[in-house]
Motif scaffolding. Structure first.
Motif, mmCIF file in Angstrom:
data_model
loop_
_atom_site.group_PDB
_atom_site.id
_atom_site.type_symbol
_atom_site.label_atom_id
_atom_site.label_comp_id
_atom_site.label_asym_id
_atom_site.label_seq_id
_atom_site.Cartn_x
_atom_site.Cartn_y
_atom_site.Cartn_z
ATOM 1 N N SER A 1 38.655 31.737 44.905
ATOM 2 C CA SER A 1 37.224 31.704 45.456
ATOM 3 C C SER A 1 37.251 32.331 46.872
ATOM 4 O O SER A 1 38.335 32.702 47.456
ATOM 5 C CB SER A 1 36.816 30.209 45.886
ATOM 6 N N GLY A 2 36.236 32.294 47.422
ATOM 7 C CA GLY A 2 35.935 33.132 48.669
ATOM 8 C C GLY A 2 35.527 34.524 48.771
ATOM 9 O O GLY A 2 35.064 35.102 49.706
ATOM 10 N N GLY A 3 35.331 35.111 47.542
ATOM 11 C CA GLY A 3 34.855 36.586 47.503
ATOM 12 C C GLY A 3 33.430 36.546 47.863
ATOM 13 O O GLY A 3 32.467 35.724 47.532
ATOM 14 N N ARG A 4 32.974 37.698 48.348
ATOM 15 C CA ARG A 4 31.556 38.119 48.577
ATOM 16 C C ARG A 4 31.367 39.413 49.176
ATOM 17 O O ARG A 4 32.372 39.847 49.218
ATOM 18 C CB ARG A 4 31.158 36.976 49.743
ATOM 19 N N LEU A 5 30.275 39.564 49.246
ATOM 20 C CA LEU A 5 30.001 41.091 49.983
ATOM 21 C C LEU A 5 30.222 41.058 51.514
ATOM 22 O O LEU A 5 29.954 40.193 52.125
ATOM 23 C CB LEU A 5 28.313 41.330 49.855
ATOM 24 N N ARG B 1 38.695 35.275 53.773
ATOM 25 C CA ARG B 1 39.820 34.754 53.263
ATOM 26 C C ARG B 1 39.639 34.156 51.924
ATOM 27 O O ARG B 1 38.642 33.317 51.753
ATOM 28 C CB ARG B 1 40.048 33.463 54.261
ATOM 29 N N LEU B 2 40.551 34.468 50.827
ATOM 30 C CA LEU B 2 40.407 34.214 49.764
ATOM 31 C C LEU B 2 41.466 32.913 49.444
ATOM 32 O O LEU B 2 42.347 32.671 49.846
ATOM 33 C CB LEU B 2 40.777 34.936 48.678
ATOM 34 N N LYS C 1 48.594 21.062 50.018
ATOM 35 C CA LYS C 1 47.356 21.186 49.585
ATOM 36 C C LYS C 1 47.075 21.824 48.073
ATOM 37 O O LYS C 1 45.903 22.127 47.604
ATOM 38 C CB LYS C 1 46.183 21.799 50.565
ATOM 39 N N ASN C 2 48.299 22.269 47.430
ATOM 40 C CA ASN C 2 48.204 22.934 46.094
ATOM 41 C C ASN C 2 47.459 24.234 46.219
ATOM 42 O O ASN C 2 46.549 24.350 45.317
ATOM 43 C CB ASN C 2 47.815 22.140 45.233
ATOM 44 N N THR C 3 47.399 24.864 47.267
ATOM 45 C CA THR C 3 46.491 26.121 47.543
ATOM 46 C C THR C 3 47.255 27.292 48.051
ATOM 47 O O THR C 3 48.113 27.178 49.045
ATOM 48 C CB THR C 3 45.227 25.590 48.828
ATOM 49 N N GLY C 4 46.819 28.461 47.424
ATOM 50 C CA GLY C 4 47.202 29.709 48.454
ATOM 51 C C GLY C 4 46.111 30.535 48.828
ATOM 52 O O GLY C 4 44.933 30.009 48.694
ATOM 53 N N TYR C 5 46.508 31.272 49.769
ATOM 54 C CA TYR C 5 45.272 31.943 50.467
ATOM 55 C C TYR C 5 45.808 33.459 50.592
ATOM 56 O O TYR C 5 47.101 33.950 50.659
ATOM 57 C CB TYR C 5 45.401 31.282 52.097
ATOM 58 N N LEU C 6 44.611 34.345 50.891
ATOM 59 C CA LEU C 6 44.619 35.510 50.888
ATOM 60 C C LEU C 6 43.846 35.877 51.976
ATOM 61 O O LEU C 6 42.780 36.108 51.917
ATOM 62 C CB LEU C 6 44.644 36.491 49.918
ATOM 63 N N TYR D 1 50.690 32.277 34.842
ATOM 64 C CA TYR D 1 49.299 31.629 34.713
ATOM 65 C C TYR D 1 48.323 32.327 35.522
ATOM 66 O O TYR D 1 48.860 32.719 36.486
ATOM 67 C CB TYR D 1 49.496 30.101 35.141
ATOM 68 N N TRP D 2 47.206 32.559 34.862
ATOM 69 C CA TRP D 2 46.140 33.223 35.509
ATOM 70 C C TRP D 2 44.885 32.446 35.807
ATOM 71 O O TRP D 2 44.550 31.585 35.215
ATOM 72 C CB TRP D 2 45.576 34.554 34.973
ATOM 73 N N GLY D 3 44.300 32.618 37.066
ATOM 74 C CA GLY D 3 42.978 32.021 37.289
ATOM 75 C C GLY D 3 41.628 32.911 37.070
ATOM 76 O O GLY D 3 42.090 34.063 37.046
ATOM 77 N N LYS D 4 40.375 32.421 37.191
ATOM 78 C CA LYS D 4 39.353 33.230 36.964
ATOM 79 C C LYS D 4 39.313 34.017 38.326
ATOM 80 O O LYS D 4 39.635 33.453 39.316
ATOM 81 C CB LYS D 4 38.157 32.530 36.625
ATOM 82 N N GLY D 5 38.755 35.178 38.238
ATOM 83 C CA GLY D 5 38.817 36.008 39.732
ATOM 84 C C GLY D 5 37.519 35.409 40.416
ATOM 85 O O GLY D 5 36.602 34.845 40.147
ATOM 86 N N THR D 6 37.668 36.402 41.711
ATOM 87 C CA THR D 6 36.416 36.261 42.480
ATOM 88 C C THR D 6 36.092 37.646 43.122
ATOM 89 O O THR D 6 37.190 38.312 43.334
ATOM 90 C CB THR D 6 36.821 35.318 43.591
ATOM 91 N N GLN D 7 34.734 38.194 43.118
ATOM 92 C CA GLN D 7 34.413 39.395 43.222
ATOM 93 C C GLN D 7 34.301 39.501 44.910
ATOM 94 O O GLN D 7 33.688 38.528 45.435
ATOM 95 C CB GLN D 7 33.155 39.323 42.699
#
Length: 121
Positions: free
Chosen positions: A6-10, A18-19, A75-80, A110-116
């Motif tokens: 999550s976190g993708g946007r224009l 930050r994703l 938190k079982n979370t990764g970030y970019l 494993y793959w997650g769904k993407g964010t644009q």
């Protein structure tokens, strides 16, 4: 492991995003986390990866010095963290979990769904 990016946007060129990659299911800390992206008409490409313990990272040359990968196993979370974004960074960003530590999409378990992410000039 179930993953959700999550976190993708224009965003305008030069901006930051930050994703996040939220994980559930199997033990998150057992896996390296990778970020990949895919632009229209192009193959999915490696962006960054971080080892299960966060002690080692690797980046594609195109993002070195601009992107930072991190993780919070509690938190079982990764970030970019993406800074100084360019129009060439536009694409769908995917997070993936790897029981090893690889930069190859075919090695991901494993793959997650993407964010644009769209970067305008």
């Amino acid at each position: 492991v179930q993953l959700q990016a999550s976190g993708g946007r224009l965003v305008q060129a030069g901006g930051s995003l930050r994703l996040s990659c939220a994980a559930s299911g199997r033990t998150f800390s057992n896996y390296a986390i990778g970020w990949f992206r895919q632009a229209p008409g192009k193959e999915r490409e490696f962006v960054a990866t971080i080892r299960w313990d966060g002690e080692s990272t690797s980046y594609a040359d195109s993002v070195k010095g601009r992107f930072t990968i991190s993780r919070d196993n509690a938190k079982n979370t990764g970030y970019l963290q993406m800074n100084s974004l360019k129009p060439g960074d536009t694409g769908v960003y995917y997070c993936a979990a790897d029981f090893g530590y690889s930069e190859y999409p075919s090695s991901m378990d494993y793959w997650g769904k993407g964010t644009q992410v769209t970067v305008s000039s």
